[in-house]
Design a protein around this motif. Sequence first.
Motif, mmCIF file in Angstrom:
data_model
loop_
_atom_site.group_PDB
_atom_site.id
_atom_site.type_symbol
_atom_site.label_atom_id
_atom_site.label_comp_id
_atom_site.label_asym_id
_atom_site.label_seq_id
_atom_site.Cartn_x
_atom_site.Cartn_y
_atom_site.Cartn_z
ATOM 1 N N VAL A 1 0.843 -1.197 0.000
ATOM 2 C CA VAL A 1 0.000 0.000 0.000
ATOM 3 C C VAL A 1 0.878 1.247 0.000
ATOM 4 O O VAL A 1 1.924 1.263 0.645
ATOM 5 N N VAL A 2 0.452 2.266 -0.731
ATOM 6 C CA VAL A 2 1.107 3.573 -0.616
ATOM 7 C C VAL A 2 0.080 4.596 -0.161
ATOM 8 O O VAL A 2 -1.115 4.467 -0.438
ATOM 9 N N ILE A 3 0.560 5.614 0.536
ATOM 10 C CA ILE A 3 -0.300 6.720 0.948
ATOM 11 C C ILE A 3 0.251 7.999 0.340
ATOM 12 O O ILE A 3 1.436 8.298 0.493
ATOM 13 N N ALA B 1 -1.021 6.253 8.402
ATOM 14 C CA ALA B 1 0.267 5.561 8.325
ATOM 15 C C ALA B 1 0.590 4.858 9.648
ATOM 16 O O ALA B 1 1.162 3.782 9.672
ATOM 17 N N PHE C 1 -4.187 -1.025 9.399
ATOM 18 C CA PHE C 1 -3.547 -1.340 8.136
ATOM 19 C C PHE C 1 -2.730 -2.618 8.224
ATOM 20 O O PHE C 1 -2.939 -3.562 7.483
ATOM 21 N N ARG D 1 0.650 -3.825 3.885
ATOM 22 C CA ARG D 1 1.946 -3.307 4.301
ATOM 23 C C ARG D 1 2.225 -1.989 3.582
ATOM 24 O O ARG D 1 2.167 -1.920 2.348
ATOM 25 N N ILE D 2 2.508 -0.972 4.377
ATOM 26 C CA ILE D 2 2.782 0.334 3.786
ATOM 27 C C ILE D 2 4.215 0.348 3.263
ATOM 28 O O ILE D 2 5.163 0.194 4.025
ATOM 29 N N LEU E 1 5.290 6.393 1.306
ATOM 30 C CA LEU E 1 4.540 7.582 1.710
ATOM 31 C C LEU E 1 4.995 8.721 0.809
ATOM 32 O O LEU E 1 6.188 8.833 0.506
#
Lengths: 225, 225
Positions: free
Chosen positions: B89-91, B102, B107, B113-114, B117
């Motif tokens: 995942v990206v934010i 974040a 999440f 998994r981030i 950013l």
Amino acid sequence: MPERFGRRIPEPTVVRLPLYQRVLHELAREEVATVSSAELAEACGVNAAKVRKDLSHFGSYGTRGTGYDVDYLLGQIQRELGIDRERAVVIAGMGHLGHALARSAGFVQSGFRIVGLFDVEPDTIGEVVAGVPVRDSSELTTACRSQNVAIGVITTPPTAAQDVCDRMAKGGVSAVLNFAPIVLVAPPSVHVRHVDFSAELQVLAFYQAHPDAAGRQEDHARAGR
Amino acid sequence: MPERFGRRIPEPTVVRLPLYQRVLHELAREEVATVSSAELAEACGVNAAKVRKDLSHFGSYGTRGTGYDVDYLLGQIQRELGIDRERAVVIAGMGHLGHALARSAGFVQSGFRIVGLFDVEPDTIGEVVAGVPVRDSSELTTACRSQNVAIGVITTPPTAAQDVCDRMAKGGVSAVLNFAPIVLVAPPSVHVRHVDFSAELQVLAFYQAHPDAAGRQEDHARAGR
DNA sequence: GCATGTGAAGCAGTTCACAGCG
DNA sequence: CGCTGTGAACTGCTTCACATGC
């Protein structure tokens, strides 16, 4: 025209009203004088007939052959949404999300005024966020009562959410926006809405895992690009 | 049993799956071995027949006269939700909300998994949030591509949201969770879901202004209290 | 006996299509 | 002539009710 009062508005229509409101607000800022249902529908990513049906629930605001007067329609929708009168809001749970919401522009913009922030952490209590001091959650009920709070926002951990909801209900709050991942139990007089981030992610994950059964992705516009 | 594959799951059912998942997870932690559709429905605040119909879309997981095996049913739902495999995942947009998300537990918990950013503010770029450095939004497309990102989260101001969405789509992202108050236009291959706080507040305000036309407040439990 | 799974009935929201009106 | 407003048709989800099976 449907008989006014006793008017029962379908929930999907109610949910679209803020969308129309925002788009009309935008059009008004661009000094657009009138919109057709087709144009409004396009901008909202919905079907034109739906727009007309939705608006017809509140009366005949359009002009045949021309469309809708942007300013007038905007005013009517804002009146329906009750945006004219200011509403007192409290937020319980001043973690990252609570902080973010307290500072969010979206709240103030539409006539919602934050009159109280609450938490249980001694470190957090006393902190001032967006000009409002954080108080102890034990004061929640009396604060809601005395400040005539209309809407309570719950951003606590799930374990604390039901308790906080009870306190709000006891304080006379009749609408709750719950961000905690838990099913709240509230008296019928309290209207609860639920927002769940990770549930949204899981829904997206489902459709990725089942690209076959995606169904129509709503009628939202999605121009080739 | 509905013909497997080619199975078309109604969207309302998909939206309830994360709810069932969470409640079952809770029951499993409490070491409850089996649940009836009635019990599960009660805990989820929905109708029992709906639970059975929802589950039947995926096959016959229950035992007549007994109910459902909690662990087994949980596993099946998680498999359907594709929670088994981890998703990158990206934010985009590291304002207060981006920061809050974040750092959010929700999440990580469910296999998200981030991995990135992004922001445009020079002051914010380089900051490390939850162990992940904030990069410049201009890198969004290539980052999504190279890190095989599944889901993009948009928490930018509305003016930047469409641009960010385009970059994500270009980078191969096929699911977007949009928190910006704007209608996104995306190619059909990209599934977009929209979360709008102030719209939720406005819906609550509407029902407060129209207590008459409240309709049934969903079939959620609301015990007298 | 008891709870699932599911056809069938019911109901609600969406979309169509067109009469009506500016 | 164009666009609204709306009855009517349609679609799809929900709920019922019961046969099925443990």
